[in-house]
Design a protein around this motif. Structure first.
Motif, PDB file in Angstrom:
ATOM      1  N   HIS A  31      48.224  26.955  31.148  1.00  9.57           N
ATOM      2  CA  HIS A  31      47.417  27.914  31.891  1.00  9.57           C
ATOM      3  C   HIS A  31      48.085  29.291  31.917  1.00  9.57           C
ATOM      4  O   HIS A  31      49.278  29.397  32.165  1.00  9.57           O
ATOM      5  CB  HIS A  31      47.196  27.452  33.330  1.00  9.57           C
ATOM      6  N   SER A  35      45.454  38.176  37.392  1.00  7.74           N
ATOM      7  CA  SER A  35      45.428  38.605  38.782  1.00  7.74           C
ATOM      8  C   SER A  35      44.767  39.971  38.916  1.00  7.74           C
ATOM      9  O   SER A  35      44.808  40.789  38.001  1.00  7.74           O
ATOM     10  CB  SER A  35      46.852  38.665  39.321  1.00  7.74           C
ATOM     11  N   TYR A  43      44.104  38.485  44.137  1.00  2.45           N
ATOM     12  CA  TYR A  43      43.310  37.341  43.719  1.00  2.45           C
ATOM     13  C   TYR A  43      43.801  36.898  42.354  1.00  2.45           C
ATOM     14  O   TYR A  43      43.948  37.716  41.446  1.00  2.45           O
ATOM     15  CB  TYR A  43      41.822  37.698  43.648  1.00  2.45           C
ATOM     16  N   SER A  44      44.073  35.603  42.191  1.00  2.00           N
ATOM     17  CA  SER A  44      44.589  35.083  40.930  1.00  2.00           C
ATOM     18  C   SER A  44      43.686  33.981  40.400  1.00  2.00           C
ATOM     19  O   SER A  44      43.104  33.218  41.168  1.00  2.00           O
ATOM     20  CB  SER A  44      45.987  34.514  41.128  1.00  2.00           C
ATOM     21  N   ALA A  45      43.598  33.916  39.076  1.00  2.00           N
ATOM     22  CA  ALA A  45      42.799  32.882  38.424  1.00  2.00           C
ATOM     23  C   ALA A  45      43.561  32.321  37.238  1.00  2.00           C
ATOM     24  O   ALA A  45      44.051  33.073  36.410  1.00  2.00           O
ATOM     25  CB  ALA A  45      41.472  33.467  37.952  1.00  2.00           C
ATOM     26  N   TYR A  58      33.806  26.212  35.121  1.00  2.00           N
ATOM     27  CA  TYR A  58      35.204  26.667  35.099  1.00  2.00           C
ATOM     28  C   TYR A  58      35.252  28.184  34.936  1.00  2.00           C
ATOM     29  O   TYR A  58      36.010  28.869  35.620  1.00  2.00           O
ATOM     30  CB  TYR A  58      35.943  25.975  33.943  1.00  2.00           C
ATOM     31  N   LYS A  61      34.151  29.926  38.136  1.00  2.00           N
ATOM     32  CA  LYS A  61      35.198  29.872  39.158  1.00  2.00           C
ATOM     33  C   LYS A  61      36.239  30.961  38.925  1.00  2.00           C
ATOM     34  O   LYS A  61      36.700  31.600  39.861  1.00  2.00           O
ATOM     35  CB  LYS A  61      35.855  28.497  39.143  1.00  2.00           C
ATOM     36  N   GLY A  62      36.594  31.188  37.658  1.00  2.84           N
ATOM     37  CA  GLY A  62      37.546  32.248  37.346  1.00  2.84           C
ATOM     38  C   GLY A  62      37.028  33.619  37.718  1.00  2.84           C
ATOM     39  O   GLY A  62      37.749  34.448  38.266  1.00  2.84           O
ATOM     40  N   LYS A  64      34.733  34.290  40.027  1.00  8.10           N
ATOM     41  CA  LYS A  64      34.660  34.393  41.480  1.00  8.10           C
ATOM     42  C   LYS A  64      36.038  34.627  42.088  1.00  8.10           C
ATOM     43  O   LYS A  64      36.192  35.379  43.041  1.00  8.10           O
ATOM     44  CB  LYS A  64      34.064  33.123  42.088  1.00  8.10           C
ATOM     45  N   THR A  65      37.049  33.977  41.524  1.00  3.17           N
ATOM     46  CA  THR A  65      38.402  34.080  42.065  1.00  3.17           C
ATOM     47  C   THR A  65      38.908  35.516  42.020  1.00  3.17           C
ATOM     48  O   THR A  65      39.520  36.000  42.956  1.00  3.17           O
ATOM     49  CB  THR A  65      39.371  33.161  41.313  1.00  3.17           C
ATOM     50  N   VAL A  66      38.675  36.201  40.920  1.00  3.96           N
ATOM     51  CA  VAL A  66      39.154  37.580  40.815  1.00  3.96           C
ATOM     52  C   VAL A  66      38.043  38.576  41.174  1.00  3.96           C
ATOM     53  O   VAL A  66      38.206  39.768  41.016  1.00  3.96           O
ATOM     54  CB  VAL A  66      39.728  37.902  39.420  1.00  3.96           C
ATOM     55  N   GLU A  67      36.935  38.065  41.693  1.00  8.04           N
ATOM     56  CA  GLU A  67      35.818  38.861  42.218  1.00  8.04           C
ATOM     57  C   GLU A  67      35.347  39.941  41.257  1.00  8.04           C
ATOM     58  O   GLU A  67      35.202  41.106  41.632  1.00  8.04           O
ATOM     59  CB  GLU A  67      36.190  39.466  43.560  1.00  8.04           C
TER      60      GLU A  67
END
Length: 70
Positions: A31, A35, A43-45, A58, A61-62, A64-67
Motif C-alpha cells: 500500500h 495524504s 486525511y490519508s488514504a 475501494y 473510499k479513497g 472520500k478519505t481525502v475528500e
C-alpha cells in the motif's frame, strides 16, 4: 457523489494527486499512502499498488478519505 468506475492503482494515484493529495510513503505492505490537508486536518488514504483493477467501492473510499469529491 458521482459513480466511480473500476480503475487501476496507477489511475487512482494519479487522480488523487490531481485532486491535491500528496504521496507520503510506501507502506510495509503493498500500500502507498496518499495524504491531503484540509482546514488544518490531515486525511490519508492507502492505495493498493500493482493492481490492474481496483473495486469501485475501494476507489470511492479513497476519494472520500481525502475528500476530493466534496
Amino acid at each position: 457523489m458521482p459513480k466511480i468506475p473500476s480503475m487501476s492503482s496507477k489511475e487512482l494515484a494519479r487522480l488523487l494527486e490531481k485532486g491535491g493529495a500528496m504521496f507520503v510513503r510506501q507502506g510495509s505492505t503493498d500500500h502507498a499512502i496518499y495524504s491531503r490537508i484540509i482546514e488544518g486536518k490531515r486525511y490519508s488514504a492507502p492505495v493498493q499498488m500493482g493492481k490492474k483493477s481496483l473495486d469501485p467501492v475501494y476507489c470511492k473510499k479513497g476519494f472520500k478519505t481525502v475528500e476530493i469529491c466534496r
